[in-house]
Design an enzyme around this catalytic site. Structure first.
Site, mmCIF file in Angstrom:
data_model
loop_
_atom_site.group_PDB
_atom_site.id
_atom_site.type_symbol
_atom_site.label_atom_id
_atom_site.label_comp_id
_atom_site.label_asym_id
_atom_site.label_seq_id
_atom_site.Cartn_x
_atom_site.Cartn_y
_atom_site.Cartn_z
ATOM 1 N N MET A 100 -4.234 2.254 8.307
ATOM 2 C CA MET A 100 -4.688 1.099 7.530
ATOM 3 C C MET A 100 -3.724 0.796 6.394
ATOM 4 O O MET A 100 -3.426 -0.369 6.105
ATOM 5 C CB MET A 100 -6.103 1.360 7.019
ATOM 6 N N THR A 103 -0.762 -1.035 7.650
ATOM 7 C CA THR A 103 -1.077 -2.422 7.952
ATOM 8 C C THR A 103 -1.362 -3.235 6.694
ATOM 9 O O THR A 103 -0.991 -4.415 6.603
ATOM 10 C CB THR A 103 -2.285 -2.478 8.908
ATOM 11 N N GLU A 104 -2.015 -2.619 5.716
ATOM 12 C CA GLU A 104 -2.402 -3.331 4.504
ATOM 13 C C GLU A 104 -1.211 -3.638 3.597
ATOM 14 O O GLU A 104 -1.076 -4.745 3.087
ATOM 15 C CB GLU A 104 -3.430 -2.506 3.712
ATOM 16 N N SER A 105 -0.370 -2.646 3.356
ATOM 17 C CA SER A 105 0.661 -2.813 2.322
ATOM 18 C C SER A 105 2.054 -2.391 2.747
ATOM 19 O O SER A 105 2.993 -2.519 1.960
ATOM 20 C CB SER A 105 0.274 -1.982 1.090
ATOM 21 N N TYR A 190 -5.778 -7.744 12.843
ATOM 22 C CA TYR A 190 -5.784 -6.577 11.964
ATOM 23 C C TYR A 190 -6.324 -5.355 12.699
ATOM 24 O O TYR A 190 -5.744 -4.271 12.632
ATOM 25 C CB TYR A 190 -6.627 -6.881 10.733
#
Length: 255
Positions: A100, A103-105, A190
């Site tokens: 995650m 993928t997020e940052s 996502y």
């Protein structure tokens, strides 16, 4: 705690007539601390642009086989100690947290979104407060808060990993509303990215099992603009937004 429903596809600009402050928000008719922003300036609609006509929420977790390319970030292993520790405390697989984060940052502790998501795990300010994160720009606190939220989502969705990941992105209310992964293109992509990276990159990552790795010495970073929930305030007029390049590009995207 009841959370506001997502206003996917709408972005509003309001102005305070007295001070000239401008508010960018995805909430129609702001209230509470934002009730002084009464002058509507602009609304940008994205009707159905984030909706999929086919709902792929029934896709099996093991079917997400893409997104196997390792991150090029030099920070990609810098936060493994924090990830392991928070995962162990809250019963969350460190591999899922790392997928995650990727993928997020992309492992950037200074990452921030135009609507206020902050840090490595892109915590919204309301979520940070909800899970007792005092400084979301501090990697350890950011990861700890995200792990608490993921653990909460696991309990809510009976450990259904697809629903957990979708809830993190779109809000648990939308997962409940649609009975699975919401039909938002952003959320469906996502989920595919996170679970692809989880299955192919991090599930067998030995660094996530090695407790001897030292914790990184990472300093908390300052915030260049104020956020509350998913709302962003600029202390300038519409024609004189902040000089920060990121907020400039975010503002330009709404014009």
């Amino acid at each position: 705690m009841a959370l506001p429903s997502a206003q996917a596809g709408n972005m509003y600009i309001y102005k305070d007539k007295d001070s000239g402050q401008v508010l960018l928000t995805n909430v129609h008719k702001p209230s509470g601390n934002f009730n002084k922003f009464t002058q509507p300036v602009k609304v940008t609609y994205y009707p159905d642009s984030k909706l999929q006509t086919n709902n792929s929420s029934s896709t099996a977790t093991n079917g997400y086989n893409g997104f196997a390319a390792p991150s090029p970030s030099a920070n990609r292993n810098s936060y493994d100690a924090f990830i392991r520790d928070s995962g162990a405390r809250h019963g969350v697989d460190p591999a899922l947290i790392k997928a995650m984060m990727h993928t997020e940052s992309a492992f950037n502790p200074n990452a921030r979104s135009p609507v206020g998501a902050q840090g490595l795990m892109q915590l919204m300010p309301a979520t940070a407060r909800r899970f007792a994160v005092n400084n979301p720009w501090n990697p350890a606190e950011n990861i700890e808060g995200a792990a608490k939220y993921i653990a909460w989502l696991k309990r809510r969705f009976n450990n259904n990993i697809e629903f957990v990941v979708a809830g993190y992105n779109a809000g648990e209310g939308n997962v409940t509303k649609y009975g699975g992964i919401p039909p938002f293109r952003e959320t469906q992509n996502y989920v595919k990215k996170v679970l692809g990276r989880y299955n192919n990159l991090y599930k067998l990552d030995s660094s996530l099992l090695n407790t001897a790795v030292a914790q990184p010495n990472v300093q908390a970073m300052p915030v260049s603009y104020a956020t509350v929930s998913n709302q962003v305030i600029y202390n300038d007029s519409l024609n004189n937004v902040s000089s920060d390049s990121y907020t400039q590009s975010a503002y330009a995207a709404l014009r």
